[in-house]
Structures are given as C-alpha cells and as structure tokens.
Write an enzyme that holds these catalytic residues in place. Structure first.
Site, mmCIF file in Angstrom:
data_model
loop_
_atom_site.group_PDB
_atom_site.id
_atom_site.type_symbol
_atom_site.label_atom_id
_atom_site.label_comp_id
_atom_site.label_asym_id
_atom_site.label_seq_id
_atom_site.Cartn_x
_atom_site.Cartn_y
_atom_site.Cartn_z
ATOM 1 N N TRP A 1 0.576 -1.464 -0.188
ATOM 2 C CA TRP A 1 -0.370 -0.287 0.151
ATOM 3 C C TRP A 1 1.159 1.200 -0.247
ATOM 4 O O TRP A 1 1.652 1.266 0.718
ATOM 5 C CB TRP A 1 -0.869 -0.014 1.607
ATOM 6 C CG TRP A 1 -1.904 1.096 1.341
ATOM 7 C CD1 TRP A 1 -2.580 1.760 0.585
ATOM 8 C CD2 TRP A 1 -1.520 1.767 2.987
ATOM 9 N NE1 TRP A 1 -2.986 2.778 1.577
ATOM 10 C CE2 TRP A 1 -2.586 3.330 2.404
ATOM 11 C CE3 TRP A 1 -1.360 1.580 4.029
ATOM 12 C CZ2 TRP A 1 -3.376 3.822 3.341
ATOM 13 C CZ3 TRP A 1 -2.314 2.971 5.016
ATOM 14 C CH2 TRP A 1 -2.773 3.502 4.641
ATOM 15 N N LYS B 1 -12.932 -0.292 6.078
ATOM 16 C CA LYS B 1 -13.999 -1.121 4.338
ATOM 17 C C LYS B 1 -15.249 -2.299 5.982
ATOM 18 O O LYS B 1 -16.108 -1.742 5.076
ATOM 19 C CB LYS B 1 -12.701 -2.045 4.174
ATOM 20 C CG LYS B 1 -11.397 -1.063 4.059
ATOM 21 C CD LYS B 1 -11.370 -0.748 3.492
ATOM 22 C CE LYS B 1 -9.995 0.700 3.577
ATOM 23 N NZ LYS B 1 -9.367 1.306 1.981
ATOM 24 N N ASP C 1 -0.268 -4.906 9.791
ATOM 25 C CA ASP C 1 -1.413 -3.957 9.323
ATOM 26 C C ASP C 1 -2.293 -5.113 8.871
ATOM 27 O O ASP C 1 -2.665 -5.776 7.670
ATOM 28 C CB ASP C 1 -0.766 -3.160 8.241
ATOM 29 C CG ASP C 1 -1.886 -2.050 7.911
ATOM 30 O OD1 ASP C 1 -2.871 -2.215 8.107
ATOM 31 O OD2 ASP C 1 -1.564 -1.860 6.915
HETATM 32 N N1 KET Z 1 -3.394 -0.208 5.248
HETATM 33 C C1 KET Z 1 -3.853 -0.284 4.459
HETATM 34 C C2 KET Z 1 -2.902 -1.997 3.803
HETATM 35 C C3 KET Z 1 -4.580 -0.086 3.789
HETATM 36 O O1 KET Z 1 -5.348 -0.646 2.697
HETATM 37 C C4 KET Z 1 -5.417 1.034 4.049
HETATM 38 C C5 KET Z 1 -6.182 2.303 3.298
HETATM 39 C C6 KET Z 1 -5.213 1.878 5.280
HETATM 40 C C7 KET Z 1 -4.365 1.195 6.186
HETATM 41 C C8 KET Z 1 -5.646 2.878 5.785
HETATM 42 O O2 KET Z 1 -7.133 2.647 6.026
HETATM 43 P P1 KET Z 1 -7.644 3.363 7.230
HETATM 44 O O3 KET Z 1 -8.648 4.553 6.331
HETATM 45 O O4 KET Z 1 -6.387 4.996 7.764
HETATM 46 O O5 KET Z 1 -7.869 3.225 8.149
HETATM 47 N N2 KET Z 1 -5.980 1.699 1.705
HETATM 48 C C9 KET Z 1 -7.316 2.453 1.083
HETATM 49 C C10 KET Z 1 -7.797 3.782 1.031
HETATM 50 C C11 KET Z 1 -6.161 5.068 1.324
HETATM 51 O O6 KET Z 1 -5.640 5.004 0.627
HETATM 52 O O7 KET Z 1 -5.809 5.889 2.682
HETATM 53 C C12 KET Z 1 -6.600 2.330 -0.560
HETATM 54 O O8 KET Z 1 -5.846 1.650 -0.533
HETATM 55 O O9 KET Z 1 -7.137 2.161 -1.226
#
Ligand code: KET
Length: 457
Positions: free
Chosen positions: A185, A302, A266
């Site tokens: 990511w 999510k 993560d």
């Molecule tokens: N870890 C991973 C692997 C991840 O894909 C995301 C979010 C997060 C943590 C963090 O999400 P949060 O909303 O801070 O709990 N991924 C999606 C959104 C982004 O990039 O912020 C994405 O990959 O589209």
C-alpha cells in the site's frame, strides 16, 4: 500609542519592496531607493501588499497528487457518463453508490436515543472500544487478553495507528529498520518516511506467476539485520490480493522468530478477504500463539464502512502485563502531542455493534454480503475477459486474488489508457478496486482491459 509617522529604512524592507516592484513591473505603490515617509496604518497596508506579492512560501513547491486519493479527485472532475472509479478501496453498491451498513445506522440511532455527551475521551480512547477491538482481533478467549498482555490504543483509523507505531519505533528502536513488501500500500512508505524510520523492501510479488514470490520473501526476511520490524498484511494484501497459505505463514513465522524480528501486522480488511472475521485474523493469531511480541494496526474503514470516522487501533502484544502497561504509557505519551485524544463517534459505533450479540450477527451478515458482491464481480470480470479475449491469455489470476482489489498487471502507460480513453480511474500500479465495480460494468471494464493490454505497451 501615538500613530507617529516613521520611515521604512531597513535593508530587508527595501529589498522586499524592490522585489515587489519588479514583480508588479514598475510604477509601484511600494517605492524603493528612497526613504518613504508613511504612517503606521499605511505601513501595514504596504506590508499586506508585500505579503501577497512575495510570499514567504516561495520555497514550498507544489506536491504531486496522492497516487490513491488523487484518483478520486480526477474522477470527480471527469464529466463523461461512462466514468468508473476503481481507484480508492471503498465499497459501493451494485448501483455504485456509497453504502452505510444497516447495523451502523442502528447503532447510531441507539446512540442518539441515549443522548450521550461529547466530552474528551482519555488519550487511549474509549475503553469499551479497546476491549471490543482487541477481542475481535485476537479472539475473546485468547490468553494474551486474559493475561492483560495487550497494549491497545484507539487511534486515527489504520493510517493513524500505523503512524503512532512508527513514532514508537523511531523513539524506542532507533537502530531498527522496517521491512515492507514489494509492492505494498503506497502510504506505508510515506508513514515510515515521515516518522524517520528507515525501511527496505522484501520480495513479495512475482509477475511471472502473478503470485507470491515465497522464496524471495523468505530470503529477504532472513537477510535483514536481526531485530528488524517486518510489516505484514494480515489478510487481503494490498495491492496484489495475494496472501500466503497457512503453511507459508508458518514458515514466515519460523524465520521471523529465528531472526528475532518483530512482526508488525497491518489489518485493514478483517472480514473482507474471506467474509469471516476469525479466518481473516488467523495469520495474526498464529504469531500470537507462538508467544511472540507483535504489533497490529487495525482499521474499521472497510469492514464497517466507517471510512470518514477515522476509527482503528494499535495493539502491541507484550511478553508480560507489566511490559504492556509501560508500552501503553509511551504510546499515550506519543499520541498526546500529536492529536491529544481520538474521536468518539466511530468508537461508540464499533463498541455497540461488537458488544451486542444481535447487532454483531447482523454485521457479520452484511460483511458476508459485501464480500460476496465483490466475489461476484470478480467472477463476472474473469468470465467477460475470458470470453472476449481471443489471444488465449490466462486471466485466472483474477480469481486467485482475494479482497477488494485486483492487481491486473497493467503497467503505467496501459493504466493511463484505461483512464484517458475509457474513463476508468485506477491507480497507476495497475490495481483496480473491485468494490467500486458493478456486474453491469464488467463487460465494459473487460473491453477496456483487453484494449489496454493488447494495444498499448
Ligand atoms: N492499510 C492498508 C493496507 C490499506 O489499504 C489502507 C487503506 C489502510 C491501511 C488505511 O486505511 P484507514 O482508512 O486509514 O483506516 N487503503 C485504501 C484507502 C487509502 O489509500 O487511504 C486504498 O488503498 O485505497
């Protein structure tokens, strides 16, 4: 104080005024080369003009758009009816509308009825949330919970939890580096860069097999200096959608243990990979069962659709309760000057949903439905590609990938073609979010992928 006339005579002020004149191209209000007699009131007006023309921010360059969230900005600007946003990992309904879970609405109604207050939370967050989130992750009966060996802090969703852990690593393990998968990511690199934690990559994805480069992964983890932090995606690896098998997880744990590395999970997709919360936590639980100390960042963006509530946690499994207390105290100390304490709304939703057996059951059902819809579009996309592509290319890797995403193997130029010609918005690494796809759009997407794959190099 009297508004006495005074003169602008310092070299710095003259230089600023001179620059201002140059920028305005001449006849300026701000005259230079002579001493200008002005009142205090006029002076502030001159300084205002200077502030507009010659910014103190001249050394601040324009930042590039974010590789993921910037895609949504570009999508919003596109006026074409065919446009499709497969960039950010955010769940949409079959009608491509954002989805608020029914169980979330139910919890919010309950909260409204109770009329709870908006007082500050403690630095570590809502106690009921911290209990629920650790139990969800490790299992309520897990000895680490019973023995009080987990330091759990509610934090600002997955990103904020990772950032807090990174600050902790920087402070207490200044010599250590973090190993991250290649690819990963995109924000992982930003997080460790900003926290000044050095990182390097371990091999993960093999483009030849469109699968896991397991040997490469093990070799790189083995070659890292003892005591490194190894960042692992608990489930539904982002962006590849490729997870190790249970046997491979055992081997990964062997090497990490042997090298005295620190596993750092993560977990942003618990429940989204398989549809089961327990199954998706099995990688983390395996490491914990071995008695290892483990970091785990959690997100409810999510699986409960709480993207904008910024709700998640950092959990540190420690060897003894007394260690967990110390670790927790330092995490609190790091959080206090960063954001003081976390927001309450999302924490209450999670605590209510997880704490009530009926609502918990409903959540699991809705999560299964969301995961099921993604599996359906995955299948339909595969079927459409296989039917339409006459080249004989094997698209079955799409079915082997899990979670919200598919890693298509399209390169940057091909991904650009998807957007420029087909109005399909996706990240430039070839990742598409299947959570943003409907069954109705699968054929169109398949046409776009086939065109980009075969006609653009
Ligand atoms: N870890 C991973 C692997 C991840 O894909 C995301 C979010 C997060 C943590 C963090 O999400 P949060 O909303 O801070 O709990 N991924 C999606 C959104 C982004 O990039 O912020 C994405 O990959 O589209």
């Amino acid at each position: 104080m009297a508004s006495a006339a005074f003169t602008v005579s310092s070299p710095a002020a003259s230089a600023v005024a001179a620059r201002s004149k140059v920028l305005r191209g001449g006849k300026g209000e701000a005259r230079t080369g002579c001493r200008v007699g002005i009142t205090r009131k006029n002076f502030s007006r001159v300084m205002m003009a200077v502030a507009v023309d010659i910014s103190r921010f001249e050394g601040v360059p324009m930042a590039p758009p974010d590789p993921i969230l910037g895609v949504s900005e570009a999508f919003r600007a596109d006026k074409n009816d065919l446009k499709l946003n497969l960039g950010v990992g955010a769940y949409r309904t079959e009608e491509l509308q954002p989805y608020v879970l029914n169980v979330v609405k139910k919890a919010e109604n309950l909260m409204l009825e109770k009329g709870e207050n908006k007082e500050y939370l403690p630095i570590e967050g809502l106690a009921a949330f911290n209990k629920a989130t650790a139990e969800l992750l490790f299992g309520a009966d897990n000895p680490v919970i019973k023995q009080g060996r987990v330091a759990t802090l509610q934090s600002l969703s997955g990103t904020g939890s990772l950032r807090l852990a990174a600050a902790f690593i920087q402070r207490y393990f200044p010599e250590a580096k973090v190993l991250i998968s290649s690819p990963t990511w995109g924000n992982h690199k930003n997080i460790f860069n900003d926290a000044r934690v050095p990182w390097s990559e371990y091999r993960y994805y093999d483009p030849k097999t469109v699968g896991l480069d397991f040997e490469g992964m093990i070799a790189d983890i083995q070659a890292a200096p003892d005591g490194s932090f190894v960042l692992l995606h608990g489930c539904a690896h982002n962006p590849t959608g490729i997870d190790p098998t249970p046997e491979q997880w055992e081997k990964i744990a062997d090497v990490i243990q042997e090298k005295k590395h620190m596993p750092f999970f993560d977990v942003a997709y618990q429940g989204f990979a398989s549809g089961s919360l327990d199954e998706d936590a099995s990688s983390v639980r395996l490491f914990v069962e071995r008695g290892l100390e483990v970091f785990v960042a959690q997100s409810y963006s999510k699986n409960l659709g709480l993207y904008a509530e910024r709700i998640g946690a950092i959990n540190v499994v420690c060897s003894a309760p007394e260690v967990a207390n110390r670790v927790k105290s330092q995490l609190k100390r790091l959080a206090r000057p960063m954001y003081s304490n976390p927001p309450i709304h999302g924490a209450r939703i999670v605590a209510n949903v997880v704490g009530d057996p009926a609502m918990f059951g409903e959540w699991k059902q809705e999560m299964e439905e969301m995961a099921g819809r993604i599996k359906n579009v995955r299948q339909k996309l595969y079927d459409s590609l296989s039917a339409k592509d006459k080249s004989g290319k094997d698209w079955s890797f799409i079915l082997r990938q899990i979670g919200m995403f598919s890693y298509t193997g399209l390169n940057k130029t091909q991904s650009d073609n998807m957007t420029d010609k087909w109005h399909i918005y996706m990240t430039k690494d070839g990742r598409i979010s299947l959570a943003g796809l409907s069954l109705a759009k699968c054929e169109y997407l398949a046409d776009a992928i086939i065109d980009s794959f075969h006609n653009v190099s």
